[in-house]
Design an enzyme around this catalytic site. Structure first.
Site, PDB file in Angstrom:
ATOM      1  N   LYS A 176       0.832  -1.214   0.000  1.00 20.41           N
ATOM      2  CA  LYS A 176       0.000   0.000   0.000  1.00 20.41           C
ATOM      3  C   LYS A 176       0.868   1.266   0.000  1.00 20.41           C
ATOM      4  O   LYS A 176       0.642   2.203  -0.771  1.00 20.41           O
ATOM      5  CB  LYS A 176      -0.907  -0.005   1.234  1.00 20.41           C
ATOM      6  CG  LYS A 176      -1.646   1.288   1.479  1.00 20.41           C
ATOM      7  CD  LYS A 176      -2.660   1.561   0.398  1.00 20.41           C
ATOM      8  CE  LYS A 176      -3.223   2.959   0.516  1.00 20.41           C
ATOM      9  NZ  LYS A 176      -4.267   3.218  -0.449  1.00 20.41           N
ATOM     10  N   CYS A 233      -3.910  10.894   0.881  1.00 16.23           N
ATOM     11  CA  CYS A 233      -3.188   9.637   0.637  1.00 16.23           C
ATOM     12  C   CYS A 233      -1.786   9.873   0.102  1.00 16.23           C
ATOM     13  O   CYS A 233      -0.792   9.591   0.780  1.00 16.23           O
ATOM     14  CB  CYS A 233      -3.985   8.794  -0.350  1.00 16.23           C
ATOM     15  SG  CYS A 233      -5.715   8.666   0.105  1.00 16.23           S
TER      16      CYS A 233
END
Ligand code: SAJ
Length: 434
Positions: free
Chosen positions: A232, A286
């Site tokens: 991720k 993010c």
């Protein structure tokens, strides 16, 4: 496409214990990821309970409404609540699967704060029974799933908690499965994207896969928890580094007096070159955050990733300086700033460089600032008292001598050279070239 979930079979084969009540899947954290995930899983036949610490959020969701803007989410939540498959609660219920989708913010020192994940683990621990599966979805530093296992082991000495690196099966399963969905396309990507599922042990990964395989059309790719955590962070760092390349190139191009959009378009005709697009900086929760988790985990080695973060942050400062120079060059002129969102065609202003730039300019040049943002009915609170005004594109074009494109919303793309004749134009997104 996966076969539809058969609730009857699942409850026979996946029951975590007599104590599970009606809830099969508890989703802890009803934010941008948790709420759509809970609703999608409920739409696939599971009995889902969404849990949040905010009474407002719980009340809103329980009423079939949403507290966040995301395409198709309102209808999905409404239908899931109406069908009785989705409920909302302040308390963690007993369940077969627990999904942790809580925020993992950055500290002031750019290190990850996993306090919400730890709190979720503490809230879940008293409720679990043999057979339960706990899955962390929050973007997390490597080792976080093991930390959740440690908390549960400390709080529940009666349960055998699996250990990373051991083949021994415990009484429960723990896994990491990062969310990878794009804001604006969350509902679609939750179903279509491949998922990476990392178990504390191989048996844990297999157990977690049973849940995802019931609603994901993409592939479920199985690995261990540490790899999944690193995957991720790697995905978003990859994108940040590549955007940083484009942003640095745009500054170099200004120095050299060449058009960066021409350079990129022509360089991208090489079969092995694919440069991303420069902009006023990198926003959202993010890409501008997650690379710091890798830097914090390996500060000496992560040189390129750290520098990319700095380059992308600098691009916002550089953009603001260039706008100030334009304002100084035409005393008294108004500037129209097109867009406040963190990226095009979205009403999300979180961590938006366009918003930061506009706010900073408004604080010192308020009367001269016009903002055009089709996704806002009024200017965000920070603009109060600055004198800056929200305007339609037509009014801004009529009144402003300087036009700055901060976000390339589709609503701006019909602009023609004739509309901008006689104006000073600064296009941070290359929208007018496309
Ligand atoms: N941006 C550029 N130039 C580009 C592309 C993007 O300046 O060529 C800027 C955007 O304007 C925006 C920022 O980067 O300010 C981030 O936008 P984005 O579209 O790249 O990403 P997010 O933050 O909306 O979503 C990302 C996605 N990750 C990747 O594409 C690797 C998404 O799949 C993740 O699930 C999400 O982060 C997340 O939640 O981590």
């Amino acid at each position: 496409m996966n076969a539809p979930f058969d609730a009857a079979t699942a409850s026979a084969s996946q029951t975590a214990g007599d104590d599970v009540g009606n809830c099969q899947v508890a989703v802890v954290g009803l934010g941008y990821i948790g709420l759509p995930t809970a609703a999608v899983i409920a739409a696939n036949g599971w009995n889902v309970c969404g849990v949040d610490v905010s009474p407002d959020v719980v009340e809103t969701v329980a009423a079939g409404r949403v507290h966040i803007e995301e395409r198709d989410l309102g209808r999905l939540v409404h239908d899931a609540i109406a069908s009785g498959k989705l409920t909302a609660s302040l308390e963690v219920p007993a369940a077969q699967f627990y999904l942790i989708a809580v925020p993992t913010p950055l500290t002031d020192e750019n290190t990850p704060d996993i306090g919400h994940v730890e709190a979720a683990a503490r809230a879940i621990a008293p409720r679990i029974a043999t057979g339960a599966c706990i899955i962390v979805e929050s973007t997390s530093p490597v080792g976080t799933t093991e930390r959740v296992a440690q908390i549960i082991a400390e709080m529940r000495p009666d349960i055998a908690v699996p250990v990373f690196g051991s083949q021994a099966e415990g009484d429960i399963a723990l896994a990491y499965c990062p969310e990878r969905v794009l804001p604006g396309k969350i509902v679609r990507e939750l179903v279509q994207n491949d998922r990476v599922i990392g178990g504390i042990t191989p048996a844990c990964a297999e157990r977690a896969t049973a849940l995802y395989a019931s609603f994901v059309e993409g592939d479920c790719l199985v690995t261990n928890a540490r790899v999944a955590e690193a995957v991720k962070l790697t995905e978003n760092s990859f994108r940040d580094v590549n955007i940083a390349f484009a942003n640095e190139l745009s500054v170099i191009a200004d120095d050299l007096g060449v058009d960066v959009w021409d350079v990129i378009a022509l360089a991208n005709r090489h079969p092995r070159v694919n440069i991303l697009q420069p902009g006023p900086g990198v926003g959202g929760h993010c890409i501008a955050v997650d690379p710091w988790f890798l830097v914090a985990g390996s500060p000496k080695a992560a040189r390129l990733i750290r520098t990319a973060r700095e380059v992308n942050d600098f691009k916002a400062t550089y953009t603001e300086r260039r706008i100030r120079a334009l304002l100084d060059a035409v005393p008294g002129a108004k500037v129209a700033l097109l867009g406040l969102a963190f990226k095009p065609d979205i009403d999300d202003f979180r961590e938006s460089p366009a918003l930061e730039i506009a706010l900073s300019l408004a604080r010192t040049r308020g009367q001269r600032i016009m903002v055009v943002e089709p996704f806002a009915d009024e200017l965000p609170g920070g603009f109060a008292g600055t004198g800056a005004q929200l305007a339609t594109l037509d009014v801004a074009l009529a009144e402003a001598e300087i036009i700055v494109v901060l976000v390339d919303h589709t609503a701006f793309k019909h602009l023609l050279p004739g509309d901008l004749a006689g104006k000073l134009v600064f296009d941070t997104r290359g929208m007018l070239k496309k």
